[in-house]
Motif scaffolding. Structure first.
Motif, PDB file in Angstrom:
ATOM      1  N   LEU A 157      -5.704  -1.881  12.766  1.00 33.59           N
ATOM      2  CA  LEU A 157      -6.889  -1.025  12.918  1.00 33.59           C
ATOM      3  C   LEU A 157      -6.570   0.412  12.503  1.00 33.59           C
ATOM      4  O   LEU A 157      -7.349   1.062  11.788  1.00 33.59           O
ATOM      5  CB  LEU A 157      -7.356  -1.083  14.368  1.00 33.59           C
ATOM      6  N   LEU A 158      -5.413   0.912  12.938  1.00 28.83           N
ATOM      7  CA  LEU A 158      -5.020   2.281  12.583  1.00 28.83           C
ATOM      8  C   LEU A 158      -4.834   2.408  11.068  1.00 28.83           C
ATOM      9  O   LEU A 158      -5.196   3.432  10.474  1.00 28.83           O
ATOM     10  CB  LEU A 158      -3.743   2.673  13.329  1.00 28.83           C
ATOM     11  N   ASP A 159      -4.292   1.377  10.451  1.00 25.63           N
ATOM     12  CA  ASP A 159      -4.159   1.393   8.985  1.00 25.63           C
ATOM     13  C   ASP A 159      -5.530   1.481   8.324  1.00 25.63           C
ATOM     14  O   ASP A 159      -5.725   2.210   7.340  1.00 25.63           O
ATOM     15  CB  ASP A 159      -3.445   0.134   8.496  1.00 25.63           C
ATOM     16  N   ARG A 160      -6.494   0.734   8.860  1.00 25.93           N
ATOM     17  CA  ARG A 160      -7.836   0.748   8.257  1.00 25.93           C
ATOM     18  C   ARG A 160      -8.513   2.112   8.438  1.00 25.93           C
ATOM     19  O   ARG A 160      -9.216   2.585   7.556  1.00 25.93           O
ATOM     20  CB  ARG A 160      -8.716  -0.352   8.884  1.00 25.93           C
ATOM     21  N   ALA A 161      -8.298   2.734   9.591  1.00 25.99           N
ATOM     22  CA  ALA A 161      -8.973   4.005   9.872  1.00 25.99           C
ATOM     23  C   ALA A 161      -8.299   5.185   9.183  1.00 25.99           C
ATOM     24  O   ALA A 161      -8.976   6.111   8.728  1.00 25.99           O
ATOM     25  CB  ALA A 161      -9.036   4.240  11.383  1.00 25.99           C
ATOM     26  N   PHE A 162      -6.951   5.165   9.106  1.00 21.59           N
ATOM     27  CA  PHE A 162      -6.220   6.347   8.632  1.00 21.59           C
ATOM     28  C   PHE A 162      -5.474   6.127   7.325  1.00 21.59           C
ATOM     29  O   PHE A 162      -4.983   7.088   6.744  1.00 21.59           O
ATOM     30  CB  PHE A 162      -5.193   6.791   9.681  1.00 21.59           C
ATOM     31  N   GLY A 163      -5.313   4.874   6.906  1.00 24.72           N
ATOM     32  CA  GLY A 163      -4.490   4.582   5.738  1.00 24.72           C
ATOM     33  C   GLY A 163      -3.060   4.285   6.157  1.00 24.72           C
ATOM     34  O   GLY A 163      -2.575   4.776   7.179  1.00 24.72           O
ATOM     35  N   ALA A 164      -2.378   3.502   5.339  1.00 24.76           N
ATOM     36  CA  ALA A 164      -1.037   3.049   5.705  1.00 24.76           C
ATOM     37  C   ALA A 164       0.005   4.164   5.630  1.00 24.76           C
ATOM     38  O   ALA A 164       1.120   3.997   6.109  1.00 24.76           O
ATOM     39  CB  ALA A 164      -0.632   1.879   4.807  1.00 24.76           C
ATOM     40  N   ASP A 165      -0.366   5.306   5.041  1.00 22.83           N
ATOM     41  CA  ASP A 165       0.590   6.420   4.968  1.00 22.83           C
ATOM     42  C   ASP A 165       0.511   7.324   6.203  1.00 22.83           C
ATOM     43  O   ASP A 165       1.081   8.415   6.225  1.00 22.83           O
ATOM     44  CB  ASP A 165       0.333   7.256   3.714  1.00 22.83           C
ATOM     45  N   ARG A 166      -0.156   6.840   7.245  1.00 23.55           N
ATOM     46  CA  ARG A 166      -0.404   7.684   8.419  1.00 23.55           C
ATOM     47  C   ARG A 166       0.876   8.138   9.107  1.00 23.55           C
ATOM     48  O   ARG A 166       0.877   9.181   9.785  1.00 23.55           O
ATOM     49  CB  ARG A 166      -1.294   6.933   9.416  1.00 23.55           C
ATOM     50  N   PHE A 167       1.986   7.404   8.950  1.00 23.15           N
ATOM     51  CA  PHE A 167       3.210   7.741   9.673  1.00 23.15           C
ATOM     52  C   PHE A 167       3.807   9.079   9.235  1.00 23.15           C
ATOM     53  O   PHE A 167       4.636   9.643   9.933  1.00 23.15           O
ATOM     54  CB  PHE A 167       4.250   6.626   9.521  1.00 23.15           C
ATOM     55  N   ALA A 168       3.399   9.564   8.063  1.00 26.56           N
ATOM     56  CA  ALA A 168       3.915  10.852   7.589  1.00 26.56           C
ATOM     57  C   ALA A 168       3.180  12.024   8.226  1.00 26.56           C
ATOM     58  O   ALA A 168       3.577  13.175   8.054  1.00 26.56           O
ATOM     59  CB  ALA A 168       3.787  10.925   6.070  1.00 26.56           C
ATOM     60  N   ASP A 206     -12.978   1.356  13.723  1.00 25.34           N
ATOM     61  CA  ASP A 206     -13.046   0.554  12.512  1.00 25.34           C
ATOM     62  C   ASP A 206     -14.112   1.135  11.574  1.00 25.34           C
ATOM     63  O   ASP A 206     -15.226   1.440  12.012  1.00 25.34           O
ATOM     64  CB  ASP A 206     -13.407  -0.888  12.880  1.00 25.34           C
ATOM     65  N   PRO A 207     -13.762   1.327  10.292  1.00 23.45           N
ATOM     66  CA  PRO A 207     -14.736   1.932   9.369  1.00 23.45           C
ATOM     67  C   PRO A 207     -16.115   1.274   9.414  1.00 23.45           C
ATOM     68  O   PRO A 207     -17.137   1.966   9.277  1.00 23.45           O
ATOM     69  CB  PRO A 207     -14.061   1.757   8.002  1.00 23.45           C
ATOM     70  N   ALA A 208     -16.159  -0.023   9.663  1.00 28.19           N
ATOM     71  CA  ALA A 208     -17.459  -0.712   9.698  1.00 28.19           C
ATOM     72  C   ALA A 208     -18.273  -0.367  10.939  1.00 28.19           C
ATOM     73  O   ALA A 208     -19.468  -0.648  10.995  1.00 28.19           O
ATOM     74  CB  ALA A 208     -17.238  -2.224   9.626  1.00 28.19           C
TER      75      ALA A 208
END
Ligand SMILES: CC(C)(COP(=O)(O)OP(=O)(O)OC[C@H]1O[C@@H](n2cnc3c(N)ncnc32)[C@H](O)[C@@H]1OP(=O)(O)O)[C@@H](O)C(=O)NCCC(=O)NCCS
Length: 163
Positions: A18-29, A85-87
């Motif tokens: 869910l966090l990947d969908r909301a923020f993108g997979a590069d969120r850890f940076a 969730d974006p939806a």
């Protein structure tokens, strides 16, 4: 119907997706991840919104502290990420999630901080950048997005990091 449940009741892998969908997979940076370090989310302040067993929103809170240049450290709670969730965005879920955390933060209500949009967190929840101008973080931050809420928040120079 969408229920709010303790975050710990939900599969951690589903929350990460869910966090990947909301923020993108590069969120850890993001700087917020550096601030909280390897801390564990504060269980009683962290929630998931679940619809038919599927997580559609989440809020996590973390123990952080401002190490004051003048000496000593002030414990704070970092709120977020808040993810919907974006939806399902723009349907009130974000406000329900933040509202649940604020309602549960009986002992911590006067010492909350987050990095986020002032138009959202100021307008609905009273967060502001009024006391954070002299804070330093372990990464870049847009000063107007460094927000706090509560009478115990220090208006003082210091370094923000994990508690
Ligand atoms: C930001 C977020 C948590 C808001 O949750 P939401 O469920 O979509 O929004 P809500 O339904 O609670 O609130 C909707 C209202 O907030 C406003 N709003 C939503 N996101 C906003 C933002 N980033 N900045 C300013 N206003 C915002 C909407 O315009 C709407 O206002 P209105 O009622 O006057 O029309 C969600 O959109 C999200 O997960 N976004 C991606 C991740 C993110 O940016 N998280 C925040 C940083 S921690």
């Amino acid at each position: 119907m969408t229920d709010l449940v303790p975050l710990a009741a939900v599969d951690p892998a589903a929350i990460e997706a869910l966090l990947d969908r909301a923020f993108g997979a590069d969120r850890f940076a993001r700087t917020a991840y550096k601030v909280r370090g390897s801390a564990t989310a504060i269980a009683h302040l962290s929630f998931a919104a679940v619809d038919g067993g599927v997580p559609v929103g989440s809020i996590q809170c973390w123990p952080v502290a401002l190490a004051l240049d003048a000496g000593g450290a002030v414990p704070l709670v970092m709120v977020g990420p808040v993810a919907v969730d974006p939806a399902r965005q723009q349907g009130g879920l974000g406000r329900r999630l933040v509202g649940a955390t604020l309602a549960a933060a009986t002992g911590e209500a006067e010492r909350l901080m987050l990095i986020g949009d002032p138009d959202y967190y100021g307008r609905f929840f009273g967060f502001s950048a009024a006391r954070t101008a002299a804070w330093r973080l372990p990464g870049p931050v847009e000063r107007h997005r460094l927000l706090a809420r509560g009478d115990a928040v220090p208006d003082a120079a210091g370094m923000l990091g994990s508690a």
